[in-house]
Design an enzyme around this catalytic site. Structure first.
Site, mmCIF file in Angstrom:
data_model
loop_
_atom_site.group_PDB
_atom_site.id
_atom_site.type_symbol
_atom_site.label_atom_id
_atom_site.label_comp_id
_atom_site.label_asym_id
_atom_site.label_seq_id
_atom_site.Cartn_x
_atom_site.Cartn_y
_atom_site.Cartn_z
ATOM 1 N N CYS A 298 0.776 -1.234 0.000
ATOM 2 C CA CYS A 298 0.000 0.000 0.000
ATOM 3 C C CYS A 298 0.814 1.294 0.000
ATOM 4 C CB CYS A 298 -0.950 -0.012 1.187
ATOM 5 S SG CYS A 298 -0.190 -0.610 2.711
ATOM 6 N N HIS B 175 1.476 19.587 7.959
ATOM 7 C CA HIS B 175 2.914 19.822 7.834
ATOM 8 C C HIS B 175 3.344 19.902 6.381
ATOM 9 C CE1 HIS B 175 3.462 17.909 12.087
ATOM 10 N NE2 HIS B 175 2.868 19.076 12.108
#
Length: 548
Positions: free
Chosen positions: A75, A131
């Site tokens: 993934c 962020h």
């Protein structure tokens, strides 16, 4: 932060859209839906009738099915490839670990709404979208270590305690629909919906779905597959809700929807799951077709001749430059990436500009695979693990229950919320549904007795001709030494450009028990007092042991 988000908002940088096409003053809404661990045979549009997926199929049959489309075997590398346009070997993501300086193309632009949204799962680290200048996100962090347990649901930087006890697929769906209904349509929307479904959960209850949904599939004898069917039904239901919301908001006629799995399905109990890649070989994590040939499609009224199958080569790294181009931007401004702009080819049904791609080089497993033209070279596809080199199925291809009759399947598709929405913008979308279904199916016949058993020797890899042998029955390496040399050359070229994996060891300070049993961005804070106390206690015990 040292590692990568498993999934997060993916936006187009403003500088990429310098020179926006004036003929397209209204860039499209872009919606990316990522399913987790969805297998080739888990969707109806590849020929399965065991588990109806009417909303997913409605979009696939009225869009362009990507039938020669490849993802990464697990993934996180797939998601990093989608977000950066770079192969994981070029970002340290093979298998896991992108450094903080990596470009994840996150900055909102005037041509997209400032409310560019990510809803879904996040894993591998606690590197929050904020962020990376991602303005709005709702996500679940997926990261475990034995003994490390914590709450993992947030809305932006705040812990979302109100989400406790809710079925995650429903939670993400509600959030996505809310985003659409509240969207200011004076600017386009970018929505990245990264579902947890159909990934297995924690070991004590790996397959979970509402009981009333699981009951729909009482005709499936295998209990694990029956629960999996409930999980998949909820995922499909989510797709219908999202498409319906776009229709109600009058946004569907200028939207692009891309649907993809992140890797092949974990079949036959792999990862305690019950996905299916039949008739393809192998499972998630491996380099066989079942691990890397992805279930995916693209849908939009902008596509010419919708309702077709695209058999040209495409890789998940192509998504970024393709969507930049679709938005009216210059994909060349992305710089040196591995992805290619496929937009013109997909819109006009032209041959792919791609003639080769690296499937993977995994230094931890000692395996590698590459596609060049019609040929695939592979060795050690599951590393040293020989248990998952087979074909697992047929996973309902032989069902006789009335629920699996093709006429019932088609009825569900045509009456689905997604089909209802599609018909408002593409009235004749489903006129070729049967032909499209047949064209998207892979048929191989029974596994022959002389099928190649394994490809473990790096000095003597296997060679498969994928168009005529998509199920990888017969190794042809001994008959085509010239082709082997060509593929070896490509593989060596890629290997020479690979950067070391950036995997990091578990950090004891990350343990949620030090943070109110909540996963958090622990490295933004001083080392937890509890950890220091435990370390001091360990030192005292060692000192006492030394005395005695």
């Amino acid at each position: 932060m040292d590692q990568v988000m498993k999934s997060t908002t993916f936006l187009i940088l403003s500088w990429l859209l310098v020179g926006l096409n004036a003929a397209n003053p209204s860039p499209p809404n872009i919606i990316i839906i990522v399913a987790d661990d969805l297998g080739w045979n888990d969707v109806g549009f590849h020929g399965s009738t065991q588990i109806p997926t009417p909303n997913i199929d409605a979009l696939a049959y009225s869009g362009v099915i990507l039938n020669n489309y490849y993802v990464q075997p697990i993934c996180t590398p797939s998601r990093s490839a989608l977000m950066t346009g770079k192969h994981p070997i070029h970002t340290g993501m093979s298998p896991v670990g992108l450094q903080g300086e990596g470009c994840l193309v996150p900055i909102p632009i005037p041509f997209f709404s400032p409310r560019t949204i990510q809803v879904g799962i996040l894993g591998g680290s606690i590197l929050f979208p904020h962020h990376r200048e991602f303005p709005h996100h709702r996500k679940r962090i997926l990261r475990e270590k034995p003994g490390y347990w914590g709450y993992d649901m947030r809305r932006n930087m705040s812990v979302a305690r109100d989400a406790y006890g809710k079925y995650t697929t429903d939670l993400f769906t509600e959030e996505a629909v809310h985003v659409i209904t509240q969207h200011n349509t004076s600017a386009p929307l970018f929505l990245y919906l990264a579902h947890l479904a159909v990934h297995s959960a924690n070991p004590y209850a790996p397959l979970q779905a509402p009981a009333e949904v699981v009951k729909k599939f009482s005709y499936i004898e295998n209990e694990h597959r029956r629960k999996f069917a409930g999980m998949l039904w909820k995922l499909d239901e989510s797709v219908g809700a999202v498409v319906g919301a776009l229709k109600e908001k009058n946004m569907l006629d200028n939207s692009i929807i891309l649907f993809t799995t992140d890797n092949g399905g974990p079949a036959e109990g792999f990862n305690q799951n019950a996905a299916s890649n039949w008739p393809l070989r192998g499972v998630k994590s491996g380099l066989w077709e079942g691990g890397v040939r992805g279930a995916g499609f693209i849908w939009s009224p902008l596509l010419k001749r919708p309702g077709r199958v695209y058999n040209s080569m495409m890789h998940i790294t192509d998504i970024l430059p393709t969507l930049v181009s679709a938005a009216g931007g210059n994909s060349q401004a992305l710089g040196s990436i591995d992805g290619m702009d496929m937009w013109n080819s997909l819109v006009n049904d032209k041959i792919s500009p791609r003639i080769e791609f690296l499937i993977n080089i995994d230094p931890m497993l000692g395996g590698a695979a590459i596609r060049v033209g019609d040929w695939k070279l592979v060795y050690r596809p599951m590393g040293s693990d020989l248990r998952w080199n087979g074909w697992y199925g047929p996973s309902g291809r032989n069902e006789t229950a009335k629920e699996t009759k093709l006429e019932n399947i088609f009825y569900q598709i045509l009456e689905s919320p997604a089909a209802d929405a599609v018909k408002t913008v593409i009235p004749k979308a489903f006129k070729n549904i049967l032909e499209t279904r047949k064209a998207a199916e892979v048929l191989c016949g029974p596994v022959p007795s002389d099928a190649t058993k394994s490809c473990q020797d790096p000095t003597s890899p296997c060679l498969f001709h994928i168009p005529t042998d998509p199920c990888e029955y017969h190794d042809l390496s001994e008959d085509h030494s010239d082709i082997m040399n060509v593929l070896h050359g490509f593989l060596e070229k890629y290997n020479a450009t690979a950067v070391p994996p950036r995997n990091k060891p578990f950090d004891k300070a990350a343990n949620p028990k030090y943070w109110g049993y909540t996963w958090t961005n622990w490295r933004d804070y001083p080392s937890p007092i509890g950890l220091k106390m435990e370390e001091n206690l360990d030192l005292e015990v060692q000192h006492v042991d030394g005395v005695y």
